[in-house]
Design a protein around this motif. Structure first.
Motif, short mmCIF file in Angstrom:
data_model
loop_
_atom_site.label_atom_id
_atom_site.label_comp_id
_atom_site.label_asym_id
_atom_site.label_seq_id
_atom_site.Cartn_x
_atom_site.Cartn_y
_atom_site.Cartn_z
N SER A 31 -22.03 0.76 -14.22
CA SER A 31 -20.85 1.61 -14.31
C SER A 31 -19.61 0.88 -13.78
N MET A 32 -18.44 1.40 -14.10
CA MET A 32 -17.18 0.82 -13.65
C MET A 32 -17.17 0.73 -12.13
N PRO A 33 -16.86 -0.44 -11.54
CA PRO A 33 -16.78 -0.55 -10.09
C PRO A 33 -15.71 0.38 -9.52
N ARG A 34 -15.94 0.82 -8.31
CA ARG A 34 -14.94 1.60 -7.60
C ARG A 34 -14.01 0.67 -6.86
N LEU A 35 -12.78 1.13 -6.66
CA LEU A 35 -11.79 0.38 -5.88
C LEU A 35 -11.38 1.20 -4.66
N ILE A 36 -11.54 0.60 -3.49
CA ILE A 36 -11.01 1.17 -2.25
C ILE A 36 -9.85 0.27 -1.84
N LEU A 37 -8.65 0.78 -1.93
CA LEU A 37 -7.45 -0.02 -1.68
C LEU A 37 -6.93 0.19 -0.27
N THR A 38 -6.76 -0.92 0.45
CA THR A 38 -6.12 -0.86 1.76
C THR A 38 -4.62 -0.91 1.57
N SER A 39 -3.98 0.25 1.68
CA SER A 39 -2.53 0.31 1.60
C SER A 39 -1.99 0.29 3.03
N SER A 40 -1.02 1.08 3.34
CA SER A 40 -0.42 1.05 4.67
C SER A 40 0.45 2.28 4.88
N MET A 41 0.64 2.63 6.13
CA MET A 41 1.61 3.68 6.46
C MET A 41 3.01 3.25 5.99
N ALA A 42 3.21 1.94 5.84
CA ALA A 42 4.48 1.44 5.31
C ALA A 42 4.71 1.91 3.89
N ALA A 43 3.65 2.25 3.17
CA ALA A 43 3.80 2.79 1.82
C ALA A 43 4.15 4.28 1.85
N VAL A 44 3.94 4.90 3.00
CA VAL A 44 4.22 6.34 3.15
C VAL A 44 5.67 6.57 3.56
N ARG A 45 6.17 5.73 4.47
CA ARG A 45 7.54 5.91 4.94
C ARG A 45 8.14 4.59 5.40
N GLY A 46 9.47 4.50 5.25
CA GLY A 46 10.21 3.37 5.79
C GLY A 46 10.89 3.78 7.09
N ASN A 47 11.64 2.86 7.66
CA ASN A 47 12.29 3.12 8.95
C ASN A 47 13.25 4.31 8.86
N ASN A 48 13.00 5.29 9.74
CA ASN A 48 13.87 6.48 9.84
C ASN A 48 13.97 7.28 8.55
N GLN A 49 12.97 7.16 7.69
CA GLN A 49 12.97 7.95 6.47
C GLN A 49 12.65 9.41 6.79
#
Length: 390
Positions: free
Chosen positions: A175-193
């Motif tokens: 079956s199609m492999p699964r992907l677990i991606l390590t993103s970051s809190m930086a992708a959630v918000r920038g400085n003082n956003q």
């Protein structure tokens, strides 16, 4: 600077609910505990988070008695000998578990990842049922000579991972492999956003303020947000079942000689070379556990999770935890440890709830984040011993 790829990033937000519906059919396919062969591929496997994920995979208590598990560590070619030596020293004598170390180049258009996937297909060809999970952890974090190009490279590397998984999955017997991606809190918000809710950040927030090229910090933050956006877009279009995790600043005891920006920062705090800071953070051991548990639970497909404690503790509390570890180990000079007590936390003040993570992570994934004081004390003890031996 230009992306080293013919594809241009798409800056649109992705509706994750669409991903959930699109991947609902994978729920039975990825009941990993029932598989006779399980293969985990980790990019950036010799890094701070990557090595902890491998340790977590090898210590996984949810494996069934009839399941063979192979872990493939993908590292840059010069790191292969030392990484092989490390795992030969620490791996248990469990014949059902195997660690292989293979070369990885984040900017080769997916060639080395495809080789690892095809290698996993070859060794599992006789198995009646095989599940493959790719943990994409590799990215560059920290100051570089050309932070703009480094950020663009991070995006291209992530895009290539999704495309390569889709390419392999279209032709593979399993079956199609699964992907677990390590993103970051930086992708959630920038400085003082400002959070969407007006109060604190959730998994529905996206960094909309960091800009490419301003400085290395903003370039890195932009790269994490753009990498995750592109990954979701491509995964949706290509049918790759994906889960993303957004850790805040990662601290905790490193394994072996693993180095990172976090490790160097805490060493500076211990030595008194810079002031202890208040950071929204998470333990590296909890981050690794969250990755592995997401891969074992098909219900996390199509979901995005913040991996973090929910509020900052004062820099003084972090310093006290480090000083306690110095006293316990009888190492270091506690009088050199100083604190930055001027920083108040920015838009969300220190001690206030900065993000929503705990309940959703515990309910969906089964991971509880340990207190920051415990993380820093454990990290301090390990680093003090390492520094004493250097």
């Amino acid at each position: 600077m230009m992306l080293r790829n013919k594809h241009t990033p798409i800056l649109s937000h992705v509706c994750l609910s669409v991903m959930v519906c699109a991947f609902a059919c994978y729920e039975n396919v990825f009941a990993l505990s029932a598989a006779s062969k399980r293969i985990s591929i980790v990019t950036g496997a010799n890094g701070y988070v990557g090595r902890e994920i491998i340790k977590c995979l090898l210590c996984d208590e949810q494996e069934s008695d009839n399941e063979n598990h192979e872990v493939i560590c993908l590292v840059r070619p010069p790191k292969i000998p030392s990484e092989k030596e490390y795992w030969q020293r620490v791996i248990t004598a469990d014949k059902k578990k195997e660690v292989r170390v293979l070369p990885y180049d984040m900017l080769d258009g997916g060639t080395t990842l495809l080789h690892a996937l095809e290698s996993s297909s070859d060794v599992s060809s006789s198995a009646t049922e095989t599940s493959v999970v790719v943990y994409h952890v590799a990215s560059v974090f920290g100051p570089t000579q050309d932070h703009t190009q480094t950020a663009l490279d991070n995006v291209v590397g992530t895009e290539d991972v999704v495309r390569t998984i889709a390419k392999f999955g279209a032709t593979a017997k399993q079956s199609m492999p699964r992907l677990i991606l390590t993103s970051s809190m930086a992708a959630v918000r920038g400085n003082n956003q400002t959070p969407k809710s007006g109060f604190c950040y959730t998994h529905e927030d996206w960094n909309s303020v960091s800009s490419l090229g301003v400085n290395w910090g903003q370039s890195y933050q932009w790269s994490k947000a753009e990498s995750e956006r592109r990954a979701w877009d491509l995964a949706r279009d290509m049918g790759v079942p994906m889960t993303s995790l957004c850790p805040s600043f990662v601290f905790g005891p490193p394994l072996g000689d693993t180095n990172s920006y976090s490790v160097e920062l805490v060493k500076q705090w211990i030595k008194g070379e810079s002031q202890v800071q208040s950071r929204l953070c998470v333990d590296v051991r909890d981050v690794a556990k969250a990755h592995v548990k997401c891969a074992l639970n098909p219900k996390t497909i199509g979901n995005r999770y913040i991996a973090s404690t929910e509020s900052r503790i004062p820099s003084k509390s972090t310093a006290q935890a480090l000083i306690a570890s110095m006293t316990q180990e009888n190492l270091g000079d506690p009088t050199k440890v100083t604190c930055d007590e001027d920083f108040d936390g920015g838009f969300i003040k220190i001690g206030s709830r900065e993000c929503v993570a705990k309940d959703r992570m515990q309910r969906d994934v089964g991971v509880v984040f340990r207190p920051v004081e415990e993380t820093m004390a454990d990290m301090g003890r390990v680093l003090l011993r390492q520094m004493e031996m250097d």
